[in-house]
Design a protein around this motif. Structure first.
Motif, mmCIF file in Angstrom:
data_model
loop_
_atom_site.group_PDB
_atom_site.id
_atom_site.type_symbol
_atom_site.label_atom_id
_atom_site.label_comp_id
_atom_site.label_asym_id
_atom_site.label_seq_id
_atom_site.Cartn_x
_atom_site.Cartn_y
_atom_site.Cartn_z
ATOM 1 N N SER A 425 0.847 -1.194 0.000
ATOM 2 C CA SER A 425 0.000 0.000 0.000
ATOM 3 C C SER A 425 0.879 1.238 0.000
ATOM 4 C CB SER A 425 -0.922 0.011 1.226
ATOM 5 O OG SER A 425 -1.646 1.218 1.302
ATOM 6 N N LEU A 426 0.368 2.311 -0.592
ATOM 7 C CA LEU A 426 1.080 3.590 -0.599
ATOM 8 C C LEU A 426 0.644 4.503 0.535
ATOM 9 C CD1 LEU A 426 1.087 4.407 -4.431
ATOM 10 C CD2 LEU A 426 3.020 3.647 -3.032
ATOM 11 N N ASN A 427 -0.373 4.104 1.277
ATOM 12 C CA ASN A 427 -0.895 4.936 2.358
ATOM 13 C C ASN A 427 0.020 4.829 3.578
ATOM 14 O OD1 ASN A 427 -2.350 6.394 4.191
ATOM 15 N ND2 ASN A 427 -4.171 5.080 4.152
ATOM 16 N N PRO A 428 0.725 5.902 3.956
ATOM 17 C CA PRO A 428 1.630 5.812 5.105
ATOM 18 C C PRO A 428 0.913 5.770 6.446
ATOM 19 C CG PRO A 428 1.578 8.052 4.278
ATOM 20 C CD PRO A 428 0.742 7.237 3.337
ATOM 21 N N PHE A 429 -0.403 5.923 6.430
ATOM 22 C CA PHE A 429 -1.159 5.887 7.679
ATOM 23 C C PHE A 429 -1.806 4.528 7.919
ATOM 24 C CE2 PHE A 429 -1.096 10.323 6.299
ATOM 25 C CZ PHE A 429 -0.532 10.908 7.424
ATOM 26 N N GLU A 430 -1.428 3.529 7.138
ATOM 27 C CA GLU A 430 -1.901 2.168 7.353
ATOM 28 C C GLU A 430 -0.835 1.354 8.070
ATOM 29 O OE1 GLU A 430 -5.023 1.341 3.685
ATOM 30 O OE2 GLU A 430 -3.006 0.503 3.604
ATOM 31 N N ALA A 431 -1.284 0.323 8.768
ATOM 32 C CA ALA A 431 -0.355 -0.570 9.462
ATOM 33 C C ALA A 431 0.335 -1.480 8.451
ATOM 34 C CB ALA A 431 -1.107 -1.404 10.492
ATOM 35 N N MET A 432 1.614 -1.640 8.600
ATOM 36 C CA MET A 432 2.402 -2.565 7.788
ATOM 37 C C MET A 432 3.430 -3.228 8.685
ATOM 38 S SD MET A 432 3.079 -0.589 4.183
ATOM 39 C CE MET A 432 1.784 0.424 3.428
ATOM 40 N N THR A 433 4.173 -4.144 8.128
ATOM 41 C CA THR A 433 5.224 -4.816 8.896
ATOM 42 C C THR A 433 6.455 -4.953 8.035
ATOM 43 O OG1 THR A 433 5.686 -6.701 10.334
ATOM 44 C CG2 THR A 433 4.580 -7.168 8.251
ATOM 45 N N THR A 434 7.540 -5.423 8.642
ATOM 46 C CA THR A 434 8.823 -5.487 7.957
ATOM 47 C C THR A 434 9.402 -6.893 8.026
ATOM 48 O OG1 THR A 434 10.056 -4.920 9.943
ATOM 49 C CG2 THR A 434 9.297 -3.093 8.572
ATOM 50 N N VAL A 435 10.513 -7.054 7.340
ATOM 51 C CA VAL A 435 11.182 -8.356 7.307
ATOM 52 C C VAL A 435 11.633 -8.759 8.699
ATOM 53 C CG1 VAL A 435 13.190 -9.592 6.430
ATOM 54 C CG2 VAL A 435 11.903 -8.075 4.914
ATOM 55 N N THR A 436 12.240 -7.834 9.441
ATOM 56 C CA THR A 436 12.770 -8.191 10.764
ATOM 57 C C THR A 436 11.659 -8.596 11.727
ATOM 58 O OG1 THR A 436 12.717 -5.839 11.344
ATOM 59 C CG2 THR A 436 14.799 -6.736 10.552
ATOM 60 N N ALA A 437 10.522 -7.910 11.662
ATOM 61 C CA ALA A 437 9.409 -8.254 12.556
ATOM 62 C C ALA A 437 8.912 -9.665 12.282
ATOM 63 C CB ALA A 437 8.274 -7.247 12.385
ATOM 64 N N LYS A 438 8.851 -10.073 11.026
ATOM 65 C CA LYS A 438 8.377 -11.407 10.698
ATOM 66 C C LYS A 438 9.408 -12.479 11.007
ATOM 67 C CE LYS A 438 4.282 -10.413 9.672
ATOM 68 N NZ LYS A 438 3.233 -10.816 10.639
ATOM 69 N N ILE A 439 10.686 -12.144 10.966
ATOM 70 C CA ILE A 439 11.707 -13.100 11.405
ATOM 71 C C ILE A 439 11.479 -13.440 12.874
ATOM 72 C CG2 ILE A 439 14.168 -13.380 11.884
ATOM 73 C CD1 ILE A 439 14.757 -11.759 9.391
#
Length: 487
Positions: A425-439
């Protein structure tokens, strides 16, 4: 004997050897140190090194090798049981280690004797209940094969500890005697000590290099194992991240990689202007008094643990953004956890990183370049824009790229501030996660390293390693390529 006590004994022998060796060398020349080949301290250091270094090196190697040997021996006894229970040997080994540690705790607390712990049987004793009385909680019932494996694990570990203690002490005493015997006036103690220090420096360098090699190899082998059971094309090109330990997982890295890069970009947008302007002010405008106070105050941010930044993002930045962008008139933000929340917190964390490196780089620009600019009639602001920043630009770019690699590898701020949703998503106000968090999430708890859902963590780690390594190499290349023209 505990490892710490053994180390203290070896160090005590070394200190005693230093005193005795130095005194023996001086006694051999009647106290006239001019007749010695080396200074008296070299004779003492020679004895201390021979007593301490071989013993501690052997102990270090033993501590690394013993768990591997013990686990290898115990694993062989669990192969048949793992097939019967349809469980991986790795998961059963975690039960064995937990049970062995529980038996050690029960023995140390006096709840049972060593003989009782070594001869206990599940047919006659409820092991889980008995260890519970000693304050040890086990997650599942203890089977007879697991108990026998834990008892063997304890027995082999105790035998290994006993042998280690004997061998290390024998080496320390032998080295002590050898060093004292060599403490004669004609002995070239300085040469021996300097050679020994050189060898220790080489070993330290090799340890650093081998550690890097070991990290890379562990990632490579487990990544190869992952791609044997999960298609590489689905991993690199799928837009869905949906792990399921029950099967049917979709493990596409693109949503995680996008979240990582998006959050890192926002962090750099926050950190680079603030950090760079701070560096320019401190190096070019601030007085020595202001600089002596402001620079340490800014660098305090670098010493704050990242978990604190995560809490700051969760409790302060998130609610603040939600109050501005989540009201009924705007409605861009549904919750406090979002890309913008984590990005701002991470950017604040990177400010001292960028400002400190940029400040050092700007200060490294020769004063002659400033004086030449002023001599041609340029103002201070013109000198900064047209002389100092162009001269320092390669180093500043390198600092920014190093900050980017630091942002990409961040975990705790993302876990607390960005949410756990894997989406594109391009919306910076949405929740997202990263590679390190999923590791972290894929390796939390007991993991079956035969499943793609656990092994995917190593593929994620390898991808992240390649990205950050590329950024670091690019930063070093830019700094080294363009640095020479301003020296």
């Amino acid at each position: 004997m505990t490892t710490s006590l053994l180390v203290l004994i070896v160090l005590a022998l070394g200190v005693g050897g230093y005193i005795v060796g130095r005194a023996r060398a001086l006694r051999g020349v009647g106290g006239d140190q001019r007749k010695l080949h080396s200074l008296p301290s070299y004779y003492g250091t020679n004895v201390a090194m021979k007593a301490i270094v071989p013993a501690l090196l052997v102990m270090l190697v033993w501590l690394l090798a013993q768990p591997l040997v013990v686990e290898s021996s115990v694993r062989g006894d669990l192969q048949e049981e793992s097939v019967r229970q349809d469980r991986s040997v790795s998961l059963m080994m975690s039960d064995v280690r937990r049970l062995a540690n529980g038996l050690d705790v029960a023995v140390e607390s006096g709840m049972m004797t060593r003989e009782r712990a070594a001869n206990m049987r599940t047919e006659f004793t409820d092991v889980r209940e008995r260890l519970g009385e000693a304050g040890v909680a086990l997650g599942s019932a203890v089977t007879s094969p697991v108990l026998r494996a834990a008892q063997k694990y304890r027995a082999l570990s105790e035998t290994g500890d006993l042998l280690r203690t004997g061998i290390v002490l024998a080496l320390a005493v032998a080295g002590l005697g050898w060093g004292i015997r060599n403490s004669t006036p004609e002995y070239r103690a300085r040469n021996v000590v300097e050679t020994g220090v050189r060898i220790l420096l080489i070993l330290a360098s090799c340890i650093a290099i081998l550690t890097t090699v070991g990290i890379v190899l562990s990632l490579v082998f487990n990544t190869i194992e992952f791609f044997r059971i999960y298609p590489a094309s689905d991993f690199f090109f799928s837009t869905t991240w949906s792990p399921s330990f029950g099967g049917g997982s979709e493990l596409g890295i693109l949503p995680l990689l996008w979240g990582t890069l998006y959050i890192s970009l926002i962090a750099l947008i926050v950190a680079v202007p603030v950090g760079l302007f701070t560096a320019i002010y401190l190096s070019e405008y601030a007085s020595k008094r202001v600089r002596s106070v402001a620079k340490p105050a800014i660098e305090i941010l670098a010493g704050i643990p990242t978990i604190v930044y995560g809490l700051f993002a969760l409790l302060t930045i998130g609610p603040l953004l939600l109050s501005v962008f989540g009201d009924s008139t705007v409605g861009w933000m549904d919750a406090g956890t979002a890309v913008m929340t984590a990005g701002i917190a991470m950017g604040i964390m990177l400010i001292p990183f960028v400002s400190s490196l940029s400040d050092d780089i700007i200060n490294a620009v020769p004063q002659a370049m400033r004086d030449g600019s002023y001599g041609l009639g340029a103002t201070q602001s013109e000198t900064i824009k047209q002389v100092i920043l162009p001269a320092a630009l390669p180093g500043i770019v390198g600092a920014v790229l190093l900050a980017a690699s630091r942002a990409i590898g961040e975990t705790m701020i993302v876990v607390l501030g960005a949410g756990a949703a894997a989406r594109l998503s391009l919306n910076p106000f949405e929740a997202m996660t990263t590679v390190t968090a999923k590791i972290v999430s894929q390796l939390t708890g007991d993991s079956d390293f035969g499943s793609p859902e656990a092994l995917v963590a190593f593929a994620l780690g390898m991808t992240l390693f390649v990205v950050t390594l590329g950024l670091n190499v690019l930063a070093l290349y830019i700094v080294r390529k363009y640095r020479e023209q301003y020296e």
